[in-house]
Design a protein around this motif. Structure first.
Motif, short mmCIF file in Angstrom:
data_model
loop_
_atom_site.label_atom_id
_atom_site.label_comp_id
_atom_site.label_asym_id
_atom_site.label_seq_id
_atom_site.Cartn_x
_atom_site.Cartn_y
_atom_site.Cartn_z
N VAL A 172 -5.92 75.38 -4.00
CA VAL A 172 -7.14 75.63 -3.48
C VAL A 172 -7.43 75.00 -2.08
CG1 VAL A 172 -9.78 75.17 -3.93
CG2 VAL A 172 -8.04 75.71 -5.60
N GLU A 235 -7.56 81.22 -12.61
CA GLU A 235 -8.56 81.02 -11.73
C GLU A 235 -9.86 80.81 -12.31
OE1 GLU A 235 -8.61 84.24 -9.02
OE2 GLU A 235 -6.31 83.60 -8.25
N VAL A 240 -9.74 74.39 -11.60
CA VAL A 240 -9.58 75.32 -10.49
C VAL A 240 -11.09 75.73 -9.75
CG1 VAL A 240 -8.94 77.62 -9.41
CG2 VAL A 240 -7.45 76.45 -11.23
N ILE A 252 -8.37 80.65 -2.33
CA ILE A 252 -7.22 80.62 -3.22
C ILE A 252 -6.08 81.14 -2.56
CG2 ILE A 252 -6.27 81.11 -5.55
CD1 ILE A 252 -9.05 80.83 -6.66
#
Length: 297
Positions: A172, A235, A240, A252
């Motif tokens: 990220v 995700e 995340v 991402i």
């Protein structure tokens, strides 16, 4: 006084010392028997490991030689007080200084002999074995050492990667207009290996992966897996989403975690039985030059 009188004690002296000597002998025998029972099992384990590990075998030979030198020197001093032992083995320098060097010194000449000839001899033996078409090598000699350097959770992770195949991983980073100029890492190497493999300490997974990378068992590809569904599940994970919501603009970057060919062979040899080792496991990508990034904790 005759020479015989100088050497042999009188009968009364012998009679007076016999009970004391008997007590000493009995005590020594008792302690020796206890020591033998305690150490026999440990010695058996070391001998068994020495059969498959060259480093353990070499260390066992050195320790045996040192013990023989100590016993010989002690016996010489008891039988002939004041006599110098033929050979004394000093403490190996590799224990004192961290170097793989063993020195054997004689008091008479002060001569030293390092392990360079021994290393060359071991190299020659390896080359001889490589030419032996009848030799049956059962696994890589480093496997025994690697097993000693693995945590139980790391073994579970390796077995999962072997059976389930490559795993998705994401970074990220900052995005938006500022990300076009210079993107900053927010959370690297997020994955689901902890939950899927059932490790006991999921917070240690980044450190576990570092160790597996150090041992040459896994590598971290910059390329994503071909199945996008794997990343959709990843995700949506809480860690995340937390990283994505920690900044105004985030993006991402999809990556993947693979076993190396060495890691796959290690898993087949040590983590599954003989029948399963012949099974067809999911295929992992081979490492590419400059394609592996070490994950940060």
């Amino acid at each position: 006084m005759s020479l015989l009188g100088k050497v042999l004690p009188t009968a009364s002296a012998v009679a007076g010392t016999t009970p004391g000597l008997a007590r000493v002998a009995a005590g020594a025998a008792w302690h020796t028997a206890g020591w033998g029972l305690r150490t026999s099992s440990r010695a058996g384990i070391r001998v068994a490991r020495a059969m498959v590990d060259q480093d353990v075998r070499t260390g066992l030979v050195h320790e045996t030689a040192e013990a023989v030198g100590i016993v010989a020197g002690t016996a010489a001093r008891i039988i002939m007080p004041g006599a110098k032992p033929v050979l004394e083995l000093d403490e190996p320098d590799h224990e004192a200084n961290g170097h793989d060097l063993v020195l054997a010194r004689t008091k008479e000449t002060g001569a030293t002999q390092d392990t360079l000839p021994m290393l060359r001899r071991r190299g020659a033996e390896l080359l001889d074995r490589s030419r032996d078409v009848w030799a049956d090598e059962q696994g890589h000699p480093a496997y025994a050492r690697i097993l000693d350097e693995l945590a139980p959770d790391e073994a579970r992770m390796l077995l999962y990667l072997l059976q389930a195949g490559p795993q998705p991983s994401v970074d990220v980073r900052t995005g938006g207009p500022s990300g076009l100029i210079g993107s900053t890492m927010i959370a690297p190497g997020l994955n689901m290996i902890a939950g899927r493999s059932g490790v006991r300490y999921p917070e240690r997974v980044p450190a576990y992966l570092n160790n597996l990378f150090r041992l040459g068992l896994v590598w971290f590809s910059k390329e994503p897996l071909p199945d996008p569904l794997e990343y959709q599940v990843l995700e949506a994970q809480p860690d995340v989403l937390e990283a994505l919501h920690s900044v105004k603009f985030a993006k991402i970057v999809r990556r993947s975690v693979h076993l190396t060919p060495f890691g796959e062979a290690f898993g087949r040899t040590t983590l599954v039985d003989e029948v399963a080792s012949e099974s067809a496991f999911p295929e992992h990508q081979a490492p590419e030059t400059g394609g592996a990034d070490l994950p940060k904790a």
